[in-house]
Scaffold this active site. Structure first.
Site, PDB file in Angstrom:
ATOM      1  N   LEU A 114       0.763  -1.335  -0.139  1.00 30.83           N
ATOM      2  CA  LEU A 114       0.093  -0.024  -0.157  1.00 30.83           C
ATOM      3  C   LEU A 114       0.840   1.243   0.024  1.00 30.83           C
ATOM      4  O   LEU A 114       2.123   1.125   0.639  1.00 30.83           O
ATOM      5  CB  LEU A 114      -1.049  -0.011   1.226  1.00 30.83           C
ATOM      6  CG  LEU A 114      -2.148  -0.857   1.288  1.00 30.83           C
ATOM      7  CD1 LEU A 114      -2.763  -0.812   2.655  1.00 30.83           C
ATOM      8  CD2 LEU A 114      -3.228  -0.524   0.410  1.00 30.83           C
ATOM      9  N   ASP A 115       0.531   2.198  -0.713  1.00 30.07           N
ATOM     10  CA  ASP A 115       1.572   3.245  -0.678  1.00 30.07           C
ATOM     11  C   ASP A 115       1.227   4.026   0.528  1.00 30.07           C
ATOM     12  O   ASP A 115       0.332   4.034   1.327  1.00 30.07           O
ATOM     13  CB  ASP A 115       1.136   4.530  -1.889  1.00 30.07           C
ATOM     14  CG  ASP A 115      -0.388   5.029  -2.010  1.00 30.07           C
ATOM     15  OD1 ASP A 115      -0.541   5.309  -1.096  1.00 30.07           O
ATOM     16  OD2 ASP A 115      -0.738   4.921  -2.963  1.00 30.07           O
ATOM     17  N   MET A 116       2.419   4.986   0.637  1.00 28.15           N
ATOM     18  CA  MET A 116       2.608   5.843   2.161  1.00 28.15           C
ATOM     19  C   MET A 116       1.207   6.533   2.341  1.00 28.15           C
ATOM     20  O   MET A 116       1.067   6.466   3.723  1.00 28.15           O
ATOM     21  CB  MET A 116       3.479   6.855   1.857  1.00 28.15           C
ATOM     22  CG  MET A 116       3.998   7.638   3.359  1.00 28.15           C
ATOM     23  SD  MET A 116       5.234   8.760   2.950  1.00 28.15           S
ATOM     24  CE  MET A 116       5.434   9.466   4.483  1.00 28.15           C
TER      25      MET A 116
END
Length: 258
Positions: A114-116
């Site tokens: 999952l991206d930041m």
């Protein structure tokens, strides 16, 4: 732990397999680590992926000796925003795996990412085969997201996303998309290309206020607050593998037929 599994003794392993059993990373990620020159066997930098190692060998990653882990872990984390999904971050940003360190002595790595700026469910494990199965392109494991937008959703976006949208030469298509209200959409992905949902919404000039993964396969976020985690049950682990195996078997049969 009721849902843990023990590593069976063996005479030797390929280096990348051994690293996965030690909880360093998945086999594929371990191959990259080897190719980066970060692994030594008995003091010598490992240069070949097929290198065989035994329990009598000293294997180090980044100068730290690694050992077989007897317990297999399968952990579900509700990742808060602001955390990156990697073993470490050169920019010094918070790492999601660090949320688990005080509870689990094993070195766990994330299955998928999952991206930041996204939150929600992500699975951590030290079982390389489990990670490989869930990550296989033909596993077709569903991942469900809730997206909140800053502007009203454009008419027809859900239908277009299900039909397929091409952006900068890349084709994006979700399995399902439903408008829950004027600023919220539920989206189900299978393949999940890099930043897929964000790229689709950006192409329509719609800003995302929140992107949260609420389900992976048969496992939902219910009961977990941001930053909280729990062990997957034995039945959940088995069900996830069965969901993937069903699709992998179908894909294999289709290839043989072709």
């Amino acid at each position: 732990m009721p849902d843990s599994q023990n590593t069976k003794p063996k005479d030797s392993w390929r280096l990348q397999h051994y690293m996965a059993l030690c909880g360093v990373a998945s086999r594929r990620a371990s191959e990259n680590i080897i190719q980066e020159g970060r692994v030594t066997v008995n003091g010598n930098v490992a240069s070949e992926l097929g290198t065989k190692v035994t329990l009598s060998d000293t294997v180090c990653v980044d100068g730290k000796e690694i050992f077989l882990e007897e317990t297999r872990r399968y952990v579900l984390l509700n990742k808060p925003t602001g955390y990156v999904c990697s073993l470490s971050d050169e920019k010094g940003r918070p790492v999601a795996a660090d949320l688990l360190k005080e509870t689990y002595p094993e070195r766990l790595y994330n299955v998928g990412r999952l991206d930041m700026f996204s939150s929600g469910l992500i699975i951590f494990t030290n079982d390389g085969q489990f990670a490989k199965t869930l990550s296989h392109p033909s596993a077709e494991l569903e991942k469900e997201y809730i997206v909140d937008t800053s502007l009203p959703l454009p008419r027809g976006l859900a239908e277009d996303f299900m039909s397929g949208i091409r952006i900068d030469g890349v084709f994006y298509r979700c399995k399902d998309a439903v408008e829950l209200n004027s600023h919220r959409m539920r989206i189900v992905l299978i393949e999940g290309k890099n930043r897929e949902i964000r790229r689709v919404f950006e192409s329509r000039e719609i800003g995302i206020k929140r992107l949260m993964r609420v389900r992976i396969g048969n496992v939902g976020v219910s009961g977990l607050q941001f930053g909280e985690f729990r062990d997957l049950t034995t039945s959940e682990v088995s069900s996830l593998l069965k969901l993937c195996k069903k699709n992998l078997d179908v894909d294999s049969r289709e290839e043989k037929t072709w």
